[in-house]
Design an enzyme around this catalytic site. Sequence first.
Site, PDB file in Angstrom:
ATOM      1  N   VAL A 130       5.507  40.182  14.634  1.00  0.00           N
ATOM      2  CA  VAL A 130       5.950  38.781  14.715  1.00  0.00           C
ATOM      3  C   VAL A 130       4.966  37.987  15.571  1.00  0.00           C
ATOM      4  O   VAL A 130       4.604  36.854  15.236  1.00  0.00           O
ATOM      5  CB  VAL A 130       7.388  38.686  15.291  1.00  0.00           C
ATOM      6  CG1 VAL A 130       7.745  37.248  15.650  1.00  0.00           C
ATOM      7  CG2 VAL A 130       8.386  39.259  14.300  1.00  0.00           C
ATOM      8  N   TYR A 131       4.531  38.591  16.682  1.00  0.00           N
ATOM      9  CA  TYR A 131       3.565  37.926  17.571  1.00  0.00           C
ATOM     10  C   TYR A 131       2.316  37.506  16.781  1.00  0.00           C
ATOM     11  O   TYR A 131       1.880  36.351  16.861  1.00  0.00           O
ATOM     12  CB  TYR A 131       3.203  38.894  18.713  1.00  0.00           C
ATOM     13  CG  TYR A 131       2.071  38.468  19.600  1.00  0.00           C
ATOM     14  CD1 TYR A 131       2.239  37.471  20.563  1.00  0.00           C
ATOM     15  CD2 TYR A 131       0.813  39.078  19.503  1.00  0.00           C
ATOM     16  CE1 TYR A 131       1.198  37.093  21.388  1.00  0.00           C
ATOM     17  CE2 TYR A 131      -0.232  38.714  20.326  1.00  0.00           C
ATOM     18  CZ  TYR A 131      -0.035  37.719  21.265  1.00  0.00           C
ATOM     19  OH  TYR A 131      -1.077  37.343  22.078  1.00  0.00           O
ATOM     20  N   MET A 132       1.769  38.431  15.986  1.00  0.00           N
ATOM     21  CA  MET A 132       0.550  38.095  15.240  1.00  0.00           C
ATOM     22  C   MET A 132       0.828  37.028  14.177  1.00  0.00           C
ATOM     23  O   MET A 132       0.014  36.135  13.964  1.00  0.00           O
ATOM     24  CB  MET A 132      -0.037  39.358  14.578  1.00  0.00           C
ATOM     25  CG  MET A 132      -0.557  40.390  15.557  1.00  0.00           C
ATOM     26  SD  MET A 132      -1.703  39.717  16.796  1.00  0.00           S
ATOM     27  CE  MET A 132      -3.084  39.195  15.794  1.00  0.00           C
TER      28      MET A 132
END
Length: 222
Positions: A130-132
């Site tokens: 999700v971060y990326m």
Amino acid sequence: MSHVFVIGAAGQIGHHLVAQLAARGHRVRALHRQPGQATALAATGATPVSGDLEQLDATGLAEALRGSEVLVFTAGAGGKGGAERTRAIDGRGLELAVAAARQAGVHRFLLVSAFPEAGRGKHLSDTFEVYMEVKKAADVCLAQSGLDWVILRPGTLVDTPGTGRVSAGPAIAYGQIPREDVATTLVALVERPQVRRVIIELTAGPHAIAEALAYLEPGAVG
Ligand SMILES: NC(=O)c1ccc[n+]([C@@H]2O[C@H](COP(=O)([O-])OP(=O)(O)OC[C@H]3O[C@@H](n4cnc5c(N)ncnc54)[C@H](OP(=O)(O)O)[C@@H]3O)[C@@H](O)[C@H]2O)c1
């Protein structure tokens, strides 16, 4: 001398950044969300501004931004609070800052993003995926904003002292970079407005920061 507004100012890159900017004579306004962070920020010479990206709206943030010439966004959830908080800070927080910058007429916007190869070859957690995804969506938002943007994508951040020497370019091999050198590169970008509308990947390397950025000016010959 520039008027610079830093979002994420009490963070690890942020703290190096406001201290370096103030030491070089820039006027710095430093957004932080915890009351206890104001004293340390003021001690660098910056003016602390209290505010939480999850509470502010674009008009409120635009009010705080008015009079600034450059906005640096180096805030992030830092993996704390899971995917939803990453979406709230690194994602919606960045969108809010872009909207506020446009409303306040702050054209130059420097974003600390992430290197696309981060985590490559490892088994990634759902939160990291999700971060990326969120970091890339934030890059897209800024790149389509019409602002005078630079997206800086550092490699893995480390806390060793800065060396002042980097590799920087639109596509470079993955590596690490001291947070202090990321901050020094941001200061150099504040002072070198000719470098604009470019994505810069950044790792430790052999080039002096000023030299590396000069190469990224439009029309520079290598
Ligand atoms: N770790 C890596 O290897 C890596 C690699 C490439 C890029 N990056 C990116 O680099 C950036 C900065 O890294 P860093 O090490 O300096 O991170 P950091 O120390 O965690 O700093 C992030 C700052 O964002 C602030 N923040 C979080 N939520 C906020 C909110 N709701 N309102 C206002 N401020 C808020 C935090 O405030 P508090 O102090 O109150 O928590 C903190 O001061 C991040 O965006 C990160 O994703 C990291």
